[in-house]
Design an enzyme around this catalytic site. Sequence first.
Site, PDB file in Angstrom:
ATOM      1  N   HIS A  77      -1.740   0.113  -4.318  1.00 22.53           N
ATOM      2  CA  HIS A  77      -1.773   0.127  -5.588  1.00 22.53           C
ATOM      3  C   HIS A  77      -1.343  -0.822  -6.111  1.00 22.53           C
ATOM      4  O   HIS A  77      -2.116  -1.791  -6.064  1.00 22.53           O
ATOM      5  CB  HIS A  77      -1.853   0.984  -6.479  1.00 22.53           C
ATOM      6  CG  HIS A  77      -1.289   1.388  -8.248  1.00 22.53           C
ATOM      7  ND1 HIS A  77      -1.945   1.760  -8.626  1.00 22.53           N
ATOM      8  CD2 HIS A  77      -0.643   0.365  -8.830  1.00 22.53           C
ATOM      9  CE1 HIS A  77      -1.989   1.532  -9.875  1.00 22.53           C
ATOM     10  NE2 HIS A  77      -0.699   0.273  -9.948  1.00 22.53           N
ATOM     11  N   GLU A  78       0.643  -1.371  -5.589  1.00 26.44           N
ATOM     12  CA  GLU A  78       0.953  -2.571  -6.104  1.00 26.44           C
ATOM     13  C   GLU A  78       0.766  -3.414  -5.002  1.00 26.44           C
ATOM     14  O   GLU A  78       0.411  -4.423  -4.984  1.00 26.44           O
ATOM     15  CB  GLU A  78       1.911  -2.234  -5.416  1.00 26.44           C
ATOM     16  CG  GLU A  78       2.470  -0.721  -6.409  1.00 26.44           C
ATOM     17  CD  GLU A  78       2.437  -1.148  -8.013  1.00 26.44           C
ATOM     18  OE1 GLU A  78       2.582  -2.066  -8.025  1.00 26.44           O
ATOM     19  OE2 GLU A  78       2.520  -0.429  -9.003  1.00 26.44           O
ATOM     20  N   HIS A  91      -2.493  -5.397  -7.051  1.00 31.24           N
ATOM     21  CA  HIS A  91      -1.393  -6.177  -8.072  1.00 31.24           C
ATOM     22  C   HIS A  91      -1.425  -7.125  -8.060  1.00 31.24           C
ATOM     23  O   HIS A  91      -1.215  -9.069  -8.025  1.00 31.24           O
ATOM     24  CB  HIS A  91      -0.468  -5.174  -8.640  1.00 31.24           C
ATOM     25  CG  HIS A  91      -0.457  -4.124 -10.086  1.00 31.24           C
ATOM     26  ND1 HIS A  91      -1.828  -4.966 -10.923  1.00 31.24           N
ATOM     27  CD2 HIS A  91      -0.267  -2.974  -9.626  1.00 31.24           C
ATOM     28  CE1 HIS A  91      -1.630  -3.481 -11.361  1.00 31.24           C
ATOM     29  NE2 HIS A  91      -1.148  -2.782 -11.173  1.00 31.24           N
TER      30      HIS A  91
END
Length: 260
Positions: A61-62, A65
């Site tokens: 997820h990170e 980003h």
Amino acid sequence: MTFARAQRQRSEDRRISPVFWVLLAVLGTSSWAVWTGFGENARFGVFLFVVSGWVVSLSLHEYAHARTALHGGDLTVGARGYLTLNPFKYTNALLSVILPVVFVILGGIGLPGGAVFIERHRISGRWKHSLISAAGPLVNLTLAVALLAPIGAGLLDNAPSAFVVAMAFLALLQITATVLNLIPVPGFDGYGIIEPWLSLKARRAVEPFAPFGMLAVFALLWQTSVGDWFWRLAYNVMELFHVSPELAAIGYHAFRFWEN
């Protein structure tokens, strides 16, 4: 700095961390243990499978980003270690890993984890800013689909039940993380998606309340009927893939191996 040294540094900034490889090893080993029923306590295998799978998803997820920010113009994300998939590089170990795992244990909910620090001034274009914020939840949604699709399609009908319910519970965590992250409240990616499109006056009006956004959302989830709506939505998503929410409930029970 010479060109060769710069290239070497760039490669090191993007090399997958040993921590992530260990997480994948735990995920793979626990998957095998749950599938084969290895060990005296099969439920502990479910616990390891879900926790390692959840932390892997937090890292992805990170990373999404950071990778999107890199292509958007922020070249500093590499030097910060965000491209190594090391969960401990994402702002704060407590917020990035420990608290999300605690929330899974206590409430079976996918709490959004840590955050990457992106130098937004390096990125131009509102669409780029929105896409950077949307990249994380899209990873959780993709993982949810990847976990639910084979169950709903009947591909795991002959698989060990412990493995199926563990997958269902992990899928539920991905769904709750997606829904939470898309809430347009400061502290969640949903607000990051719409923030570039708000007027300066609106952003300044919201700014004083930003630190309390996440706290307010969780208070609503636990203390009001909003929580019922939230879980109903999550279960409806599972049913879209023809997966019974009861499988996730059984998986959550198996995950809590310390209970009878």
